[in-house]
Design an enzyme around this catalytic site. Structure first.
Site, PDB file in Angstrom:
ATOM      1  N   ASP A   1     -19.939  16.203  61.452  1.00 33.98           N
ATOM      2  CA  ASP A   1     -19.817  16.555  60.029  1.00 33.98           C
ATOM      3  C   ASP A   1     -18.382  16.612  59.488  1.00 33.98           C
ATOM      4  OD1 ASP A   1     -22.239  17.342  61.081  1.00 33.98           O
ATOM      5  OD2 ASP A   1     -22.165  19.369  60.317  1.00 33.98           O
TER       6      ASP A   1
ATOM      7  N   ARG B   1     -26.141  28.954  59.339  1.00 24.61           N
ATOM      8  CA  ARG B   1     -24.795  28.402  59.563  1.00 24.61           C
ATOM      9  C   ARG B   1     -24.273  27.561  58.403  1.00 24.61           C
ATOM     10  NH1 ARG B   1     -27.846  26.083  63.761  1.00 24.61           N
ATOM     11  NH2 ARG B   1     -28.671  24.032  63.251  1.00 24.61           N
TER      12      ARG B   1
ATOM     13  N   GLU C   1     -29.518  22.435  56.874  1.00 25.17           N
ATOM     14  CA  GLU C   1     -28.136  22.521  57.345  1.00 25.17           C
ATOM     15  C   GLU C   1     -27.171  22.163  56.210  1.00 25.17           C
ATOM     16  OE1 GLU C   1     -28.267  19.941  60.961  1.00 25.17           O
ATOM     17  OE2 GLU C   1     -28.120  21.822  62.055  1.00 25.17           O
TER      18      GLU C   1
HETATM   19  C1  FRU Z   1     -24.927  19.312  61.346  1.00 23.97           C
HETATM   20  C2  FRU Z   1     -24.631  20.432  62.322  1.00 23.97           C
HETATM   21  C3  FRU Z   1     -24.279  21.718  61.612  1.00 23.97           C
HETATM   22  C4  FRU Z   1     -23.460  22.441  62.644  1.00 23.97           C
HETATM   23  C5  FRU Z   1     -22.688  21.304  63.263  1.00 23.97           C
HETATM   24  C6  FRU Z   1     -22.342  21.483  64.703  1.00 23.97           C
HETATM   25  O1  FRU Z   1     -24.795  18.061  61.915  1.00 23.97           O
HETATM   26  O2  FRU Z   1     -25.714  20.625  63.202  1.00 23.97           O
HETATM   27  O3  FRU Z   1     -25.391  22.461  61.158  1.00 23.97           O
HETATM   28  O4  FRU Z   1     -22.638  23.410  62.091  1.00 23.97           O
HETATM   29  O5  FRU Z   1     -23.477  20.137  63.096  1.00 23.97           O
HETATM   30  O6  FRU Z   1     -21.540  20.438  65.159  1.00 23.97           O
END
Ligand code: FRU
Length: 486
Positions: free
Chosen positions: A43, A170, A224
């Site tokens: 991300d 998160r 997410e």
């Molecule tokens: C999205 C995710 C987020 C998390 C991150 C961990 O791709 O799963 O929710 O914070 O990647 O790398």
């Protein structure tokens, strides 16, 4: 910095030096997309405009292109063209983030950059890590200058979350509205419905739960990377839901990313309307938006997706995944459009007119193509022999023949009419914008030949093709700091 951060930083630097040559020599290396210096990227994080520069942080595992412990890597640019790599910015070195400095955002207040992110901890034991065994803390750290970050403070602890939620909470995104600051978090509820939590604060330290928000009918089990913003008089909620059922023309990837229009007052009575996917291609997930000094809202997405059943052969060459180009978001009649930021046009080099039904070969497959007046009912774009994009009577289809899709097969979407198409092709990445970003298809592509054949059918209007120059990328971590670390 403690002994753990020093050693992790040293490991990152060693990996960067060890794999740099291999990555540099890869013909599939991208020329005008941001990709990891080495190793794994996911991300985009902390997208912001701060002290006269764009900051793009990203989820980064330099030591392993297959993924692993997540750090934040950091790119900076004054113009979205000339980039500096500044090294790992946030390192998981404390008890509340020891299994990953997960996604989060950067919020600029006066001369300080405030970063809020998820500290991920998986406790040892017989846990499922969904309902138990996991810590998901919101951590806060500040920087003057945007490069080095200070002490980490816990802004939200597990007991600060409301009843009825799993440990999957998160990806904080923080913004200001009026006199208050707000934080939105993605969540999985105990009843297996996705949603978001919104907190408010007057001082960025004490946060109070303002509200929960979800759809009337369940829409996946986990959302997410949420992002709430106003554009053109409406409010939009962007998020990446997991667990949405596949349809013939929608939701074809394992996980989705898209936006809801928020009808009503997002702080009070409101409803989430009309989920629309940001991107209909194979490789797009977890985007984040921010506003720059000119007031533009810019989106960058992860050109990748977790848990897909297709492959990324660049992994064997020391790196994996990339980010999309920065896309300007505009809104019209309650709908969002995305289009590559204008700055990218200055990478255009040699310009040629492309005739319908005549094949050309593009060196290294690095180009920008505008199809101004495709035929109304049918058109076809062939790239590199094995990638085909078709429009036929309201239906769009991106498909691969052969193995250069590395397991990618077909993705479809619908639009009411076709007006124009733009294609950005960058060795192993393709972004197709239909009707100036009414629909977008993003995919990775691994053609064996370095020159790419390009052919159009049903494109009897004007078609302009540009060879593209590369963005400039300076590595600002190689000298100086190394001595400090060693
Ligand atoms: C999205 C995710 C987020 C998390 C991150 C961990 O791709 O799963 O929710 O914070 O990647 O790398």
């Amino acid at each position: 910095m403690n002994i753990l951060s020093k050693d992790l930083l040293f490991a990152a630097r060693c990996a960067e030096r060890l794999y740099a040559r291999k990555v540099e020599q890869d013909p599939w290396r991208l020329r005008f997309h941001l990709m990891p210096p080495v190793g794994w990227m996911n991300d985009p994080n902390g997208l912001s405009w701060y002290q006269g520069a764009y900051h793009v942080f990203f989820q980064y595992t330099p030591t392993n292109p297959e993924g692993g412990l997540k750090l934040w890597g950091h790119y900076r640019s004054k113009d979205l063209l000339d980039w500096e790599y500044l090294g790992p910015a946030i390192i998981p070195d404390c008890p509340r983030d020891c299994h990953g400095a997960y996604s989060g955002s950067a919020f600029v207040l006066e001369d300080t950059m405030h970063v809020f992110y998820t500290g991920n901890v998986k406790y040892q034991g017989n846990y499922d890590y969904i309902h138990n065994g996991r810590g998901s803390f919101v951590l806060h750290t500040e920087s003057r200058g945007g490069v080095y970050f200070g002490e980490k403070e816990c802004a939200l602890d597990m007991e600060d979350y409301p009843e009825g939620y799993t440990c999957h909470i998160r990806d904080p995104k923080v913004w200001k509205d009026g006199n208050a600051c707000y934080m939105i978090l993605g969540a999985r509820r105990e009843d297996d419905r996705g949603g978001v939590l919104i907190y408010s604060s007057g001082d960025l330290k004490n946060w109070r739960l303002l509200r929960e928000m979800t759809t009337e009918n369940a829409f996946g089990y986990m959302w997410e990377c949420p992002d709430l913003f106003a554009l053109g008089g409406n409010t939009y909620l962007s998020c990446s839901p997991q667990g949405v059922e596949k349809e013939e023309y929608r939701f074809q990837n394992v996980y989705q990313s898209g936006w809801f229009r928020v009808e009503g007052d997002w702080k009070g009575e409101c409803r989430l309307r009309d989920f629309t996917e940001w991107d209909l291609g194979f490789d797009f997930y977890a985007p984040q938006t921010f506003q720059d000094a000119s007031g533009r809202r810019i989106l960058i997405g992860w050109m990748g997706i977790p848990d897909a059943d297709y492959r990324n052969p660049e992994t064997a060459r020391g790196w994996r995944h990339a980010l999309t180009v920065p896309r300007e978001i505009t809104e019209k009649d309650g709908r969002l459009y995305q289009y590559p930021v204008k700055e990218l046009e200055s990478l255009r080099a040699k310009e040629t007119r492309l005739e319908n039904e005549k094949e050309v070969s593009v060196p290294e497959g690095v180009f920008d193509l505008e199809i101004h007046a495709p035929d109304k009912d049918f058109c076809e774009i062939h790239i590199g022999g094995e990638l085909k994009f078709i429009y036929k009577n309201g239906m769009m289809e991106l498909s691969f023949q052969g193995d250069s899709g590395a397991g990618r097969t077909v993705r479809r979407g619908r639009i009411t009419e076709l007006r124009e198409i733009r294609v950005l092709c960058d060795t192993s990445a393709v972004e197709i914008y239909v009707n100036r970003g009414e629909a977008v298809f993003t995919t990775r592509y691994y053609p064996p030949a370095q020159n790419m054949a390009l052919a159009l059918r049903g494109c009897s209007g004007e078609n302009i093709l540009w060879n593209m120059r590369a963005i400039r990328l300076a590595n600002k971590t190689q000298e100086g700091e190394r001595d400090e670390i060693i």
